[in-house]
Scaffold this motif. Structure first.
Motif, PDB file in Angstrom:
ATOM      1  N   LEU A  10       0.829  -1.207   0.000  1.00 13.76           N
ATOM      2  CA  LEU A  10       0.000   0.000   0.000  1.00 13.76           C
ATOM      3  C   LEU A  10       0.860   1.253   0.000  1.00 13.76           C
ATOM      4  CD1 LEU A  10      -2.719   1.436   0.133  1.00 13.76           C
ATOM      5  CD2 LEU A  10      -2.680   1.101   2.624  1.00 13.76           C
ATOM      6  N   VAL A  11       1.856   1.297   0.847  1.00  8.14           N
ATOM      7  CA  VAL A  11       2.725   2.478   0.939  1.00  8.14           C
ATOM      8  C   VAL A  11       3.447   2.721  -0.386  1.00  8.14           C
ATOM      9  CG1 VAL A  11       4.853   3.307   2.020  1.00  8.14           C
ATOM     10  CG2 VAL A  11       2.971   2.490   3.432  1.00  8.14           C
ATOM     11  N   VAL A  12       3.949   1.672  -0.997  1.00  5.07           N
ATOM     12  CA  VAL A  12       4.660   1.819  -2.269  1.00  5.07           C
ATOM     13  C   VAL A  12       3.718   2.329  -3.362  1.00  5.07           C
ATOM     14  CG1 VAL A  12       5.836   0.498  -4.092  1.00  5.07           C
ATOM     15  CG2 VAL A  12       6.484   0.192  -1.704  1.00  5.07           C
ATOM     16  N   ALA A  13       2.423   2.046  -3.231  1.00  8.72           N
ATOM     17  CA  ALA A  13       1.442   2.509  -4.223  1.00  8.72           C
ATOM     18  C   ALA A  13       0.985   3.942  -3.995  1.00  8.72           C
ATOM     19  CB  ALA A  13       0.227   1.569  -4.211  1.00  8.72           C
ATOM     20  N   PHE A  14       1.359   4.585  -2.899  1.00  5.67           N
ATOM     21  CA  PHE A  14       0.915   5.962  -2.639  1.00  5.67           C
ATOM     22  C   PHE A  14       1.116   6.820  -3.888  1.00  5.67           C
ATOM     23  CE2 PHE A  14       0.994   6.794   2.252  1.00  5.67           C
ATOM     24  CZ  PHE A  14       0.083   5.777   2.447  1.00  5.67           C
ATOM     25  N   GLY A  15       0.101   7.637  -4.185  1.00  3.56           N
ATOM     26  CA  GLY A  15       0.116   8.500  -5.353  1.00  3.56           C
ATOM     27  C   GLY A  15      -0.582   7.883  -6.550  1.00  3.56           C
ATOM     28  N   ASP A  16      -0.693   6.559  -6.580  1.00  6.03           N
ATOM     29  CA  ASP A  16      -1.359   5.837  -7.664  1.00  6.03           C
ATOM     30  C   ASP A  16      -2.671   5.266  -7.107  1.00  6.03           C
ATOM     31  OD1 ASP A  16      -2.257   4.043  -9.602  1.00  6.03           O
ATOM     32  OD2 ASP A  16      -0.245   3.262 -10.030  1.00  6.03           O
ATOM     33  N   VAL A  17      -3.715   6.064  -7.153  1.00  6.81           N
ATOM     34  CA  VAL A  17      -4.974   5.712  -6.501  1.00  6.81           C
ATOM     35  C   VAL A  17      -5.572   4.433  -7.079  1.00  6.81           C
ATOM     36  CG1 VAL A  17      -7.318   6.503  -5.967  1.00  6.81           C
ATOM     37  CG2 VAL A  17      -5.404   8.106  -5.841  1.00  6.81           C
ATOM     38  N   GLN A  21      -6.478   1.293  -4.719  1.00  2.00           N
ATOM     39  CA  GLN A  21      -7.827   0.754  -4.551  1.00  2.00           C
ATOM     40  C   GLN A  21      -7.900  -0.729  -4.902  1.00  2.00           C
ATOM     41  OE1 GLN A  21     -11.020   2.488  -6.801  1.00  2.00           O
ATOM     42  NE2 GLN A  21      -9.786   2.631  -8.659  1.00  2.00           N
ATOM     43  N   SER A  22      -6.997  -1.210  -5.748  1.00  2.00           N
ATOM     44  CA  SER A  22      -6.992  -2.641  -6.077  1.00  2.00           C
ATOM     45  C   SER A  22      -6.583  -3.499  -4.877  1.00  2.00           C
ATOM     46  CB  SER A  22      -6.055  -2.912  -7.255  1.00  2.00           C
ATOM     47  OG  SER A  22      -4.691  -2.824  -6.852  1.00  2.00           O
ATOM     48  N   LEU A  23      -6.008  -2.880  -3.854  1.00  2.00           N
ATOM     49  CA  LEU A  23      -5.580  -3.595  -2.651  1.00  2.00           C
ATOM     50  C   LEU A  23      -6.673  -3.648  -1.583  1.00  2.00           C
ATOM     51  CD1 LEU A  23      -2.031  -1.971  -2.311  1.00  2.00           C
ATOM     52  CD2 LEU A  23      -2.582  -4.226  -3.273  1.00  2.00           C
ATOM     53  N   TYR A  24      -7.745  -2.877  -1.750  1.00  2.00           N
ATOM     54  CA  TYR A  24      -8.753  -2.708  -0.708  1.00  2.00           C
ATOM     55  C   TYR A  24      -9.872  -3.732  -0.762  1.00  2.00           C
ATOM     56  CZ  TYR A  24      -6.849   2.084  -0.455  1.00  2.00           C
ATOM     57  OH  TYR A  24      -6.043   3.188  -0.345  1.00  2.00           O
ATOM     58  N   ALA A  25     -10.318  -4.128   0.422  1.00  2.00           N
ATOM     59  CA  ALA A  25     -11.564  -4.886   0.558  1.00  2.00           C
ATOM     60  C   ALA A  25     -12.732  -3.891   0.459  1.00  2.00           C
ATOM     61  CB  ALA A  25     -11.597  -5.591   1.914  1.00  2.00           C
ATOM     62  N   PRO A  26     -13.910  -4.339   0.083  1.00  2.00           N
ATOM     63  CA  PRO A  26     -15.052  -3.421  -0.023  1.00  2.00           C
ATOM     64  C   PRO A  26     -15.364  -2.689   1.287  1.00  2.00           C
ATOM     65  CG  PRO A  26     -15.581  -5.524  -1.051  1.00  2.00           C
ATOM     66  CD  PRO A  26     -14.257  -5.702  -0.353  1.00  2.00           C
ATOM     67  N   GLN A  27     -15.144  -3.315   2.424  1.00  2.00           N
ATOM     68  CA  GLN A  27     -15.486  -2.726   3.721  1.00  2.00           C
ATOM     69  C   GLN A  27     -14.297  -2.044   4.402  1.00  2.00           C
ATOM     70  OE1 GLN A  27     -14.987  -5.892   3.037  1.00  2.00           O
ATOM     71  NE2 GLN A  27     -14.004  -6.926   4.728  1.00  2.00           N
ATOM     72  N   ASN A  52      -8.337   9.210  -0.919  1.00  2.00           N
ATOM     73  CA  ASN A  52      -7.044   9.047  -1.593  1.00  2.00           C
ATOM     74  C   ASN A  52      -6.922  10.001  -2.777  1.00  2.00           C
ATOM     75  OD1 ASN A  52      -7.067   5.397  -1.259  1.00  2.00           O
ATOM     76  ND2 ASN A  52      -6.345   6.921   0.189  1.00  2.00           N
ATOM     77  N   ARG A  53      -7.969  10.098  -3.574  1.00  2.00           N
ATOM     78  CA  ARG A  53      -7.926  11.017  -4.732  1.00  2.00           C
ATOM     79  C   ARG A  53      -7.701  12.459  -4.270  1.00  2.00           C
ATOM     80  NH1 ARG A  53      -9.017   8.063  -9.016  1.00  2.00           N
ATOM     81  NH2 ARG A  53     -10.653   6.485  -8.953  1.00  2.00           N
ATOM     82  N   VAL A  55      -6.163  13.462  -1.552  1.00  2.00           N
ATOM     83  CA  VAL A  55      -4.784  13.616  -1.073  1.00  2.00           C
ATOM     84  C   VAL A  55      -3.863  13.970  -2.227  1.00  2.00           C
ATOM     85  CG1 VAL A  55      -2.790  12.367  -0.121  1.00  2.00           C
ATOM     86  CG2 VAL A  55      -5.028  12.168   0.981  1.00  2.00           C
ATOM     87  N   TRP A  56      -3.993  13.239  -3.363  1.00  2.00           N
ATOM     88  CA  TRP A  56      -3.064  13.455  -4.471  1.00  2.00           C
ATOM     89  C   TRP A  56      -3.617  14.319  -5.594  1.00  2.00           C
ATOM     90  CZ3 TRP A  56      -2.768   8.797  -1.697  1.00  2.00           C
ATOM     91  CH2 TRP A  56      -1.597   8.690  -0.952  1.00  2.00           C
ATOM     92  N   SER A  57      -4.714  15.038  -5.328  1.00  2.00           N
ATOM     93  CA  SER A  57      -5.172  16.033  -6.296  1.00  2.00           C
ATOM     94  C   SER A  57      -5.376  17.390  -5.645  1.00  2.00           C
ATOM     95  CB  SER A  57      -6.471  15.581  -6.970  1.00  2.00           C
ATOM     96  OG  SER A  57      -7.520  15.520  -6.036  1.00  2.00           O
ATOM     97  N   VAL A  58      -5.469  17.425  -4.307  1.00  2.00           N
ATOM     98  CA  VAL A  58      -5.659  18.681  -3.586  1.00  2.00           C
ATOM     99  C   VAL A  58      -4.439  19.016  -2.731  1.00  2.00           C
ATOM    100  CG1 VAL A  58      -7.073  19.892  -1.880  1.00  2.00           C
ATOM    101  CG2 VAL A  58      -8.173  18.384  -3.542  1.00  2.00           C
ATOM    102  N   SER A  59      -3.924  18.045  -2.006  1.00  2.00           N
ATOM    103  CA  SER A  59      -2.842  18.303  -1.048  1.00  2.00           C
ATOM    104  C   SER A  59      -1.450  18.159  -1.640  1.00  2.00           C
ATOM    105  CB  SER A  59      -2.972  17.360   0.149  1.00  2.00           C
ATOM    106  OG  SER A  59      -4.208  17.556   0.794  1.00  2.00           O
ATOM    107  N   TYR A  60      -1.192  17.040  -2.316  1.00  2.00           N
ATOM    108  CA  TYR A  60       0.151  16.748  -2.823  1.00  2.00           C
ATOM    109  C   TYR A  60       0.084  16.391  -4.298  1.00  2.00           C
ATOM    110  CZ  TYR A  60       0.886  16.014   2.174  1.00  2.00           C
ATOM    111  OH  TYR A  60       0.922  16.168   3.532  1.00  2.00           O
ATOM    112  N   PHE A  61       1.211  16.577  -4.987  1.00  2.00           N
ATOM    113  CA  PHE A  61       1.341  16.056  -6.339  1.00  2.00           C
ATOM    114  C   PHE A  61       1.554  14.554  -6.235  1.00  2.00           C
ATOM    115  CE2 PHE A  61       2.450  20.506  -6.989  1.00  2.00           C
ATOM    116  CZ  PHE A  61       1.734  20.797  -8.129  1.00  2.00           C
ATOM    117  N   ALA A  62       1.126  13.821  -7.250  1.00  2.00           N
ATOM    118  CA  ALA A  62       1.196  12.360  -7.215  1.00  2.00           C
ATOM    119  C   ALA A  62       2.607  11.820  -7.405  1.00  2.00           C
ATOM    120  CB  ALA A  62       0.276  11.765  -8.278  1.00  2.00           C
ATOM    121  N   ASP A  63       3.543  12.666  -7.813  1.00  2.00           N
ATOM    122  CA  ASP A  63       4.918  12.199  -8.022  1.00  2.00           C
ATOM    123  C   ASP A  63       5.695  12.154  -6.697  1.00  2.00           C
ATOM    124  OD1 ASP A  63       5.075  14.947  -7.690  1.00  2.00           O
ATOM    125  OD2 ASP A  63       6.606  15.224  -9.232  1.00  2.00           O
TER     126      ASP A  63
END
Length: 147
Positions: A10-17, A21-27, A52-53, A55-63
């Motif tokens: 999950l941490v390594v995927a930060f910035g790539d929403v 999301q592919s790592l998440y359970a529905p709940q 998540n969106r 975070v990387w569209s309002v607060s930080y750049f995704a890079d």
């Protein structure tokens, strides 16, 4: 270092929403420090992905980049301590902070995330100051008020 646990992935995927999301359970439920202005927890996959969106569209750049310092656990419960580096969207300035993230997982993916960071360092850096500046001002004011 390749992550070996759900928390590490999950941490390594930060910035790539989409990857996150592919790592998440529905709940899924995401818990942030109480000092931040978010619900505790942010509950459900749609709400977490929306967060998540933002975070990387309002607060930080995704890079952004992460350096994992420690990773422990297994597929059911895992934790990482890492350095997160990014740029603030508001100022374009750099941001760096140490985080800890715990993840609980089940058959359908990550079910709970517990994220902790130095939230005062976020404010210091957003204001163009070094981490610890606000706390130093507080201590100085306390010392001056006792005179």
């Amino acid at each position: 270092m390749q992550p070996r646990t759900p928390a590490g992935r999950l941490v390594v995927a930060f910035g790539d929403v989409e990857k996150m999301q592919s790592l998440y359970a529905p709940q899924i439920a995401w818990f942030l420090p109480a000092s931040l202005p978010y619900p505790r927890p942010i509950a459900g996959k749609d709400a977490v992905v929306s967060f998540n969106r933002a975070v990387w569209s309002v607060s930080y750049f995704a890079d952004c980049s992460m350096r994992i310092l420690d990773e422990v656990g297994d597929q059911g419960l895992s934790a990482v301590r890492f350095i997160y580096r990014a740029r603030f969207r508001e100022t374009g300035g750099p941001y760096e902070n140490e985080y800890t993230l715990f993840a609980r997982s089940g058959a359908h993916g990550i079910t709970e995330v517990f994220e902790a960071m130095d939230s005062l360092a976020v404010l210091d850096q957003l204001g163009g100051e070094v981490p610890g500046a606000a706390f130093a001002r507080f201590r100085q004011a306390r010392a001056n008020s006792s005179l």
